[in-house]
Design a protein around this motif. Sequence first.
Motif, PDB file in Angstrom:
ATOM      1  N   GLN A 145      33.582  52.422  50.085  1.00  0.00           N
ATOM      2  CA  GLN A 145      33.937  52.200  51.410  1.00  0.00           C
ATOM      3  C   GLN A 145      34.865  50.622  49.928  1.00  0.00           C
ATOM      4  OE1 GLN A 145      33.572  51.301  55.238  1.00  0.00           O
ATOM      5  NE2 GLN A 145      32.650  53.634  55.394  1.00  0.00           N
ATOM      6  N   LYS A 146      35.928  50.307  50.551  1.00  0.00           N
ATOM      7  CA  LYS A 146      36.259  49.373  49.205  1.00  0.00           C
ATOM      8  C   LYS A 146      35.868  48.004  50.186  1.00  0.00           C
ATOM      9  CE  LYS A 146      41.007  48.796  51.660  1.00  0.00           C
ATOM     10  NZ  LYS A 146      40.903  49.825  52.493  1.00  0.00           N
ATOM     11  N   ALA A 147      35.856  48.164  51.406  1.00  0.00           N
ATOM     12  CA  ALA A 147      35.104  46.699  52.007  1.00  0.00           C
ATOM     13  C   ALA A 147      33.804  46.478  51.619  1.00  0.00           C
ATOM     14  CB  ALA A 147      35.248  47.236  53.309  1.00  0.00           C
ATOM     15  N   HIS A 148      33.103  47.436  50.902  1.00  0.00           N
ATOM     16  CA  HIS A 148      32.351  46.807  49.828  1.00  0.00           C
ATOM     17  C   HIS A 148      32.355  46.464  49.142  1.00  0.00           C
ATOM     18  CE1 HIS A 148      29.953  49.788  53.083  1.00  0.00           C
ATOM     19  NE2 HIS A 148      30.458  49.281  53.836  1.00  0.00           N
ATOM     20  N   ILE A 149      33.588  46.460  48.313  1.00  0.00           N
ATOM     21  CA  ILE A 149      33.125  45.483  47.226  1.00  0.00           C
ATOM     22  C   ILE A 149      33.673  44.034  47.309  1.00  0.00           C
ATOM     23  CG2 ILE A 149      35.090  45.646  45.163  1.00  0.00           C
ATOM     24  CD1 ILE A 149      33.496  48.413  45.316  1.00  0.00           C
ATOM     25  N   ASP A 150      32.810  43.215  45.991  1.00  0.00           N
ATOM     26  CA  ASP A 150      33.334  41.719  46.025  1.00  0.00           C
ATOM     27  C   ASP A 150      34.203  41.446  45.720  1.00  0.00           C
ATOM     28  OD1 ASP A 150      32.229  39.582  45.900  1.00  0.00           O
ATOM     29  OD2 ASP A 150      30.363  39.139  44.500  1.00  0.00           O
ATOM     30  N   LEU A 151      34.953  40.686  46.273  1.00  0.00           N
ATOM     31  CA  LEU A 151      36.253  40.296  46.034  1.00  0.00           C
ATOM     32  C   LEU A 151      35.987  38.950  44.623  1.00  0.00           C
ATOM     33  CD1 LEU A 151      38.331  41.769  48.168  1.00  0.00           C
ATOM     34  CD2 LEU A 151      38.343  43.374  46.285  1.00  0.00           C
ATOM     35  N   ASP A 152      34.967  38.603  45.558  1.00  0.00           N
ATOM     36  CA  ASP A 152      34.956  36.813  44.811  1.00  0.00           C
ATOM     37  C   ASP A 152      34.598  37.139  43.546  1.00  0.00           C
ATOM     38  OD1 ASP A 152      35.996  35.850  46.840  1.00  0.00           O
ATOM     39  OD2 ASP A 152      33.707  36.189  48.297  1.00  0.00           O
ATOM     40  N   PHE A 153      33.938  38.817  42.749  1.00  0.00           N
ATOM     41  CA  PHE A 153      33.737  38.210  41.596  1.00  0.00           C
ATOM     42  C   PHE A 153      34.687  37.828  40.572  1.00  0.00           C
ATOM     43  CE2 PHE A 153      32.470  40.693  37.420  1.00  0.00           C
ATOM     44  CZ  PHE A 153      30.938  40.676  37.313  1.00  0.00           C
ATOM     45  N   PRO A 154      34.940  37.499  39.478  1.00  0.00           N
ATOM     46  CA  PRO A 154      36.188  36.815  39.001  1.00  0.00           C
ATOM     47  C   PRO A 154      36.162  38.345  37.851  1.00  0.00           C
ATOM     48  CG  PRO A 154      34.258  36.151  37.708  1.00  0.00           C
ATOM     49  CD  PRO A 154      34.140  36.523  39.245  1.00  0.00           C
ATOM     50  N   ILE A 155      37.239  39.277  38.120  1.00  0.00           N
ATOM     51  CA  ILE A 155      37.547  40.624  37.232  1.00  0.00           C
ATOM     52  C   ILE A 155      38.689  41.112  37.446  1.00  0.00           C
ATOM     53  CG2 ILE A 155      36.038  42.325  38.938  1.00  0.00           C
ATOM     54  CD1 ILE A 155      35.164  43.480  35.958  1.00  0.00           C
ATOM     55  N   ASP A 156      39.370  41.319  36.423  1.00  0.00           N
ATOM     56  CA  ASP A 156      40.776  41.747  36.572  1.00  0.00           C
ATOM     57  C   ASP A 156      40.505  43.552  36.740  1.00  0.00           C
ATOM     58  OD1 ASP A 156      40.186  42.643  33.741  1.00  0.00           O
ATOM     59  OD2 ASP A 156      41.679  40.988  33.162  1.00  0.00           O
ATOM     60  N   VAL A 157      41.695  44.719  36.953  1.00  0.00           N
ATOM     61  CA  VAL A 157      41.826  45.732  37.105  1.00  0.00           C
ATOM     62  C   VAL A 157      41.127  46.181  36.310  1.00  0.00           C
ATOM     63  CG1 VAL A 157      43.489  47.236  37.646  1.00  0.00           C
ATOM     64  CG2 VAL A 157      43.476  45.472  39.023  1.00  0.00           C
ATOM     65  N   GLU A 158      41.904  45.811  34.817  1.00  0.00           N
ATOM     66  CA  GLU A 158      41.647  46.537  33.597  1.00  0.00           C
ATOM     67  C   GLU A 158      40.087  46.904  33.494  1.00  0.00           C
ATOM     68  OE1 GLU A 158      43.942  46.988  29.684  1.00  0.00           O
ATOM     69  OE2 GLU A 158      42.149  45.710  28.786  1.00  0.00           O
ATOM     70  N   HIS A 159      39.137  46.034  33.285  1.00  0.00           N
ATOM     71  CA  HIS A 159      38.003  45.683  32.926  1.00  0.00           C
ATOM     72  C   HIS A 159      37.351  46.994  34.733  1.00  0.00           C
ATOM     73  CE1 HIS A 159      38.898  42.809  30.094  1.00  0.00           C
ATOM     74  NE2 HIS A 159      38.255  43.212  30.053  1.00  0.00           N
ATOM     75  N   VAL A 160      37.625  46.212  35.513  1.00  0.00           N
ATOM     76  CA  VAL A 160      36.911  47.517  36.611  1.00  0.00           C
ATOM     77  C   VAL A 160      36.862  48.686  36.118  1.00  0.00           C
ATOM     78  CG1 VAL A 160      37.116  47.942  38.775  1.00  0.00           C
ATOM     79  CG2 VAL A 160      37.340  45.775  38.480  1.00  0.00           C
ATOM     80  N   VAL A 161      38.862  49.231  35.966  1.00  0.00           N
ATOM     81  CA  VAL A 161      38.527  50.948  35.722  1.00  0.00           C
ATOM     82  C   VAL A 161      37.708  51.248  34.237  1.00  0.00           C
ATOM     83  CG1 VAL A 161      40.136  52.417  35.000  1.00  0.00           C
ATOM     84  CG2 VAL A 161      40.770  50.644  36.551  1.00  0.00           C
TER      85      VAL A 161
END
Length: 240
Positions: A77-93
Amino acid sequence: MLEVKDLNLSLGNKHVLHNINLTIPVHGEIIGIMGPNGAGKSSLIKSLIGEFKSTGSAQLNGDTIQNSLKSVTYIPQKAHIDLDFPIDVEHVVISGAYKDIGWFKWVTPDTKARLNQLMHTLELEDLRHRQISELSGGQLQRVLVARALMTDSTIYLLDEPFVGIDFHSEQIIMTQLRRLKADGKLLLIVHHDLSKTETYFDRVILLNKSIRFFGDSVTAMQPEHLNKTFLGAAITDETA
């Protein structure tokens, strides 16, 4: 073949899952896991991948799922993702490829091509360098799906992928899931919206701590099966 035998799960003093038995061929199929809040839907997924320690067994093609995790992709679930971690979309993917290429390795041309394809098909190009904390719910969910699709798996387990997202994002994601089905993958999706059942799923597991029905999506929506699943004893364990 995915085989689950006599799976039971207790969390604290609560018996969350009771005697779960499933035999599911691994071929192109999308299966919904549905039931009331606290029925154990997410807990079933987490038990399969070993995040929750259950009893019984879960095997994929004759070996334990724990020994086959490279063939399994889990989208939480996206609610379990740490949104404070400094990372951009490309690096997540691109992090989704690390179980294949390894951490701290150069990204291969094939991996880069796969990244670019997914950024295009999931309409993430304009978000490539945006921080994940800046994304809408639908955008974040598309990022998580793109990350999952960076590697080729046999089974995909998705926990409430359509909660809190816009209609356009939902349709983009569903198109990708149907492509996985066409490629012969098995998808198990925790879902709550009964109105989408017959449109999204080939078969449905109706769950309320135990399996109340498992069969085609049209039959699953018959009143006798829904009543057996949703009109049971009060369930209060929202974490299940």
